[in-house]
Design an enzyme around this catalytic site. Structure first.
Site, PDB file in Angstrom:
ATOM      1  N   ASP A 195       0.839  -1.193   0.000  1.00 36.11           N
ATOM      2  CA  ASP A 195       0.000   0.000   0.000  1.00 36.11           C
ATOM      3  C   ASP A 195       0.880   1.252   0.000  1.00 36.11           C
ATOM      4  OD1 ASP A 195      -2.687   1.313   0.481  1.00 36.11           O
ATOM      5  OD2 ASP A 195      -1.633   1.965   2.287  1.00 36.11           O
ATOM      6  N   GLU A 244       1.838  -0.466  -5.030  1.00 39.21           N
ATOM      7  CA  GLU A 244       0.951   0.641  -5.364  1.00 39.21           C
ATOM      8  C   GLU A 244       1.881   1.847  -5.452  1.00 39.21           C
ATOM      9  OE1 GLU A 244      -3.248   2.602  -3.861  1.00 39.21           O
ATOM     10  OE2 GLU A 244      -1.712   2.168  -2.356  1.00 39.21           O
TER      11      GLU A 244
END
Length: 667
Positions: free
Chosen positions: A303, A340
Site C-alpha cells: 500500500d 501501489e
C-alpha cells in the site's frame, strides 16, 4: 509487564529493565525463564515527554511488542483511553507469547505461479463470507476459516491468487463515532494476524486458523497475497493513541514536521513511517520474512509503496535502500512483490518503481480503459498502450510482460456495477458530508443515476460491464478483479466504503443466482485468457519478447488501417500466440453506432473460418462461448454493435480454405 488476561486491571508481574544490563545499542532485551505460549505481556516506557523535540514517551501507557506474533484485545479495549492522560492497563491491547514450532504444515510449499498465468482476486476476508446468505457455517462467517468454505467458488471462477485486504492486527475503533475501521488500513502490529478474523478471541488460535487457510488454499492451487501497510500505522496524528511505536521511540519510527509536535503526512492518514530508517527498515524486512517463512504467504501488495522512496525527512530518493533490500533478500526470492506506486504526497512512480521483480498496480490502465469504454475523446491511443502491456510505461526499460497489474476496479473506488450506474460518488453513510473518496471516477451511469427499472439501461450496463471485464482480462499484463464484480456487487455508489462493516461492504451471495449470466461470462472469459498464449516454461518473458513473439497487429474498420484520431472510438487487433498455432481477432467499438469491421484472411478450419468466442452485445449464452461451442463466422466482415467488443479465434493447425458462408444477423 505480564497479565493474567486481556481485561486485567493491573499486571500480575512487573520486571524493570536496566540500561546497563538490558540494553545493547538501540535494542532492549531480557530473558525471562518459565514463560509459556499464551502468556500476555506489554511494555511501559519512561523517558522525556517533550513533544516539541519529537518525544512521546508516556510511562502510563501499555505498549504492545512491535515484534509480537499475537495481539490480545479484551472486551474493554478503549482506543480513546490510549489518547488521553492516565493509566490504560485495563483497556489496552496486549501482546501474547507464541510457539510457532507446533503447527503441522503437512508438507505445504509455495506455489510460485508465474505472473503470466496469474489471475488475482482482491477480497476482504470478512466481507467475503460475513453475509448471512453466504452458506458458510455461522461461527466461521467473516473469518479465515470461512474463506476455506468458499474455495470451490474461487476454483470454479478460475482464480489463481487471492489478494487479501490488510490482515495485520488493526484497531477497529479507528473510525468516526458509530462506525468501525472495516478495511484495516492502519496496522498496530506487523506480525500478528487480525484477531477479529478468528473464530474465537484467542490469538494462538488465530495464528493456527490463518495458517490453515493458507494451507487449504495452496492445496487448491490458489496463492495468497497480502495487502500490507508499511507506510503508516493506526496511531494516527498528534492527537492519536499511544499503542506501540510512538511510545517506544517516536522520532525513530515516524517522519516529523519542522514543528516536532506534528507528523508529516504523506499518506493521508495522519502519520508516515520512516521506512528507510535503519530500525524501521529492519522491522519491515523481518516482518516480510516472517510472513513468508512462518506463515507461507506467496506475495505482498504494498500500500502506498512510494513512501519507500522517501528519505527520513520525506524527500524522494533515487535509489531507496529498502526497495533494493526487499528486492534482493534471499528469503523473499520467490515472493510476488506488487507496488501501489504512488503516495498521497504527490509521488507517482508507475512505470519506474524498483527493478524487474517489482510489479505495479497500473492506475493508468484503470483510468484509460474506463475513459475509452465510457466514450471519452482522445482515448484510442491510450487504449492501444494499455492493451499491449503499457509499452509507454514499461517497454523502454525492457520490463517483464507481466509488469503491469491491470485492473479497472479495486477496493478503493466504485465497484464494477457502480462504475456503470453512478456519475458521482454517494458517500453520505461515511458521515464525512460526502467529502471523502475521489471525485475522479471516469464513470457513466448509462442514463440514470443508481438503480433503475429500465430494461434498456439494464442491457447497456450489462454490456459495459462485459466490455470492461474483457479489456481487463485480455490485455497484456496480470489481471486483478475486485470481489463480487463477477455478480454485480454494489456499494450503492459509495466509492470509499472503508468504514462500512455491513451489507454495503459484504458479498451478497444471492447475486450469484440473480446475475448468473455475468458470473458465467467471467468464468469463460478467464478460460479464454488462460488458454490462448501459454508459452513453454523456461526463462522470463519480457514485454519486448511478448510483443515480438506473440505479434500484435493493429486495425481499424479496415485491415491495417487503425484510426488514431482524437475522435476515434474504435480499434481492432490480431494476436498470434507464441507457438503461432492460433490467431485471435478483437474488435472494439465504443462508438454509439454499429460499425462493420473487415476481418483478416485466415485459412479455413474443418467446420468454417473464424470462431466467435465473444460478443458483448449479445445476451447469454451467445455473449461468450466455451471453447468447444464457439459460433462459426464465414463472412469477410463482422458487424460490431455499438458499445461492444467481439473476439474471434482461429486455430491455424487445422486451416484449409477460405470461407464463403455469410454470418447470420445478430442484431
Amino acid at each position: 509487564m505480564f497479565f493474567e488476561h486481556a481485561d486485567a486491571q493491573q499486571p500480575a508481574r512487573v520486571i524493570k529493565l536496566s540500561p546497563i544490563t538490558n540494553r545493547t545499542s538501540h535494542y532492549w532485551h531480557i530473558f525471562v525463564p518459565g514463560i509459556v505460549a499464551g502468556q500476555l505481556y506489554g511494555y511501559r516506557v519512561d523517558g522525556p515527554g517533550e513533544a516539541n523535540v519529537g518525544n512521546r514517551f508516556d510511562c502510563h501507557k501499555v505498549l504492545i511488542d512491535p515484534y509480537g506474533k499475537g495481539v490480545s484485545v479484551g472486551q474493554h479495549y478503549d482506543r480513546s483511553a490510549a489518547s488521553r492522560p492516565g493509566d490504560n492497563a485495563a483497556t489496552s491491547m496486549k501482546s501474547v507469547v507464541a510457539d510457532l514450532s507446533s503447527y503441522d504444515w503437512q508438507g505445504d510449499q509455495p506455489l510460485n505461479h508465474p505472473f503470466r498465468t496469474t489471475v488475482i482476486y482482491e477480497m476482504h476476508v470478512a466481507g467475503f463470507t460475513r453475509h448471512p446468505n453466504s452458506g458458510v457455517t455461522e461461527a466461521k462467517r467473516g473469518k479465515f476459516l470461512g474463506l476455506i468454505e468458499k474455495i470451490p467458488y474461487l476454483k470454479y471462477l478460475g482464480i489463481t491468487a487471492i489478494e487479501l485486504l490488510p490482515v495485520f492486527q488493526f484497531d477497529t475503533q479507528d473510525a468516526a463515532p458509530g462506525l468501525s475501521n472495516y478495511w484495516g488500513y492502519g496496522p498496530v502490529s506487523f506480525f500478528a494476524p487480525h484477531l477479529g478474523y478468528s473464530t474465537c478471541n484467542d490469538p494462538l488460535v488465530c495464528l493456527d486458523e490463518f495458517r490453515t487457510m493458507v494451507k487449504e488454499l495452496h492445496r487448491a492451487g490458489i496463492e495468497v497475497i497480502l495487502d500490507v501497510v508499511y507506510n503508516h500505522t493506526g496511531e494516527g496524528d498528534e492527537n492519536g493513541p499511544t499503542l506501540c511505536f510512538r511510545g517506544l521511540e517516536n522520532s525513530f519510527y515516524y517522519m516529523l514536521e519542522n514543528d516536532r509536535t506534528k507528523y508529516a503526512n504523506y499518506t493521508g492518514t495522519g502519520n508516515t513511517l520512516k521506512a528507510n530508517h535503519s530500525v524501521v527498515k529492519r522491522l519491515i524486512l523481518d516482518s516480510l520474512r516472517y510472513w513468508v517463512s512462518e506463515m507461507h504467504v506467496d506475495g505482498f501488495r504494498f500500500d502506498l509503496a512510494s513512501i519507500f522512496s522517501r528519505d527520513e525527512s520525506g524527500e524522494p530518493m533515487l535509489n531507496p535502500p529498502i526497495v533494493w533490500e526487499i528486492d534482493s533478500d534471499p528469503v523473499l526470492a520467490g515472493t510476488k512483490l506488487i507496488a501501489e506506486a504512488w503516495d498521497s504526497g504527490g509521488l507517482y512512480q508507475v512505470g519506474s518503481f524498483g527493478k524487474d521483480k517489482w510489479k505495479e498496480w497500473n492506475g493508468q490502465f484503470r483510468d484509460d480503459v474506463r475513459s475509452f469504454v465510457k466514450g471519452d475523446p482522445d482515448t484510442v491511443v491510450k487504449l492501444r498502450e494499455r492493451i499491449a502491456g503499457s509499452q509507454d510505461l514499461y517497454c523502454e526499460r525492457n520490463r517483464p510482460a507481466a509488469q503491469s497489474i491491470n485492473f479497472v476496479t479495486c477496493h478503493d473506488g466504485f465497484t464494477l456495477n457502480d462504475l456503470v450506474s453512478y456519475d458521482a460518488k454517494h458517500n453520505e453513510a461515511n458521515r464525512e458530508a460526502n467529502r471523502d473518496g475521489t471525485n475522479n471516477n471516469h464513470s457513466w451511469n448509462c442514463g440514470v443515476e443508481g438503480p433503475t427499472d429500465s430494461a434498456a439501461i439494464h442491457r447497456l450496463r450489462m454490456q459495459q460491464m462485459r466490455n470492461l471485464l474483457a479489456l481487463n482480462l485480455l490485455s497484456v499484463g496480470t489481471p486483478m478483479m475486485l470481489m463480487g464484480d463477477e455478480v454485480r456487487r454494489t456499494q450503492l455508489g459509495n466509492n470509499n466504503a472503508y468504514c462500512q462493516d455491513n451489507p454495503t461492504g459484504w458479498f451478497d451471495w444471492s447475486l450469484c443466482d440473480t446475475n448468473a449470466d455475468l458470473l458465467r461470462f467471467v468464468r469463460l472469459l478467464i478460460d479464454l485468457r488462460l488458454h490462448f498464449d501459454q508459452k513453454p516454461a523456461g526463462g522470463q518473458t519480457t514485454l519486448e519478447d511478448y510483443l515480438k513473439e506473440s505479434r500484435i497487429e493493429w486495425h481499424g474498420v479496415e485491415i491495417g488501417k487503425p484510426d488514431w484520431g482524437r475522435n476515434s472510438h474504435s480499434l481492432a487487433l490480431s494476436l498470434h500466440n507464441f507457438a503461432c498455432t492460433r490467431v485471435r481477432y478483437i474488435a472494439i467499438n465504443a462508438y454509439w453506432k454499429p460499425l462493420e469491421f473487415e476481418l483478416p484472411f485466415v485459412g479455413g478450419v474443418v467446420h468454417g473460418g473464424w470462431l466467435r468466442s465473444m460478443d458483448t452485445s449479445l445476451p447469454t449464452p451467445d455473449d461468450i462461448a466455451a471453447r468447444v461451442t464457439a459460433f462459426h463466422v464465414r463472412d469477410s466482415s463482422y458487424r460490431v454493435n455499438s458499445r461492444s467488443i467481439v473476439i474471434l479465434d482461429c486455430d491455424q493447425r487445422t486451416s484449409r480454405e477460405p470461407q464463403q458462408q455469410v454470418l447470420p444477423s445478430h442484431e
